[in-house]
Design an enzyme around this catalytic site. Sequence first.
Site, PDB file in Angstrom:
ATOM      1  N   GLY A  13       0.813  -1.219   0.000  1.00 52.30           N
ATOM      2  CA  GLY A  13       0.000   0.000   0.000  1.00 52.30           C
ATOM      3  C   GLY A  13       0.840   1.259   0.000  1.00 52.30           C
ATOM      4  O   GLY A  13       0.540   2.225  -0.707  1.00 52.30           O
ATOM      5  N   CYS A  14       1.894   1.261   0.783  1.00 49.79           N
ATOM      6  CA  CYS A  14       2.757   2.439   0.885  1.00 49.79           C
ATOM      7  C   CYS A  14       3.491   2.694  -0.429  1.00 49.79           C
ATOM      8  O   CYS A  14       3.673   3.842  -0.839  1.00 49.79           O
ATOM      9  CB  CYS A  14       3.743   2.278   2.031  1.00 49.79           C
ATOM     10  SG  CYS A  14       2.927   2.119   3.641  1.00 49.79           S
ATOM     11  N   THR A  15       3.893   1.633  -1.091  1.00 54.38           N
ATOM     12  CA  THR A  15       4.572   1.767  -2.382  1.00 54.38           C
ATOM     13  C   THR A  15       3.605   2.329  -3.418  1.00 54.38           C
ATOM     14  O   THR A  15       3.942   3.278  -4.143  1.00 54.38           O
ATOM     15  CB  THR A  15       5.145   0.413  -2.835  1.00 54.38           C
ATOM     16  OG1 THR A  15       6.084  -0.041  -1.852  1.00 54.38           O
ATOM     17  CG2 THR A  15       5.835   0.525  -4.186  1.00 54.38           C
TER      18      THR A  15
END
Length: 157
Positions: free
Chosen positions: A45-47
């Site tokens: 998700g962060c990527t």
Amino acid sequence: MTIPDVGSEAPNFTLPRDGGETLTLSDLRGHPVILYFYPKDDTSGCTQEAIEFSQLKPQFEKLGARVVGMSPDPVKKHDKFKTKHELTIDLVADEDKAVIGAYGLWVEKSMYGRKYMGVERTTFLIGPDGRIARVWQKVKVPNHAAEVLEATRGLAA
């Protein structure tokens, strides 16, 4: 700590950023700032979130806006994350979580029945006056960056 309200002054900070420099929020006054908090470099998700903000960076820049991502990861990890995914946005490191705490985002989370402390994925749109114009809490990543861009356009209008 609670999350700062819309209309309140964004808590200022000076933190180390990718590339070995520091970033001070108050130095960005006069321009909109998108300050987004995320849990961890190089997770799915962060990527995705960082890639979407990077892809839209030219459009944010046309509005005079700066996109800043913050997590508790160290600068060296941010540098690897940026290189690996060709990210173009600024990433700041809040290793002691003081700023994350000041924004009310160091919270108890739960996964698979296990409780732990972590960053609540949240984005703040900070106006040129240094005041919080909009807050997105518990962000769902797909299309989030585009939604923030639209809100930034409204602020810049």
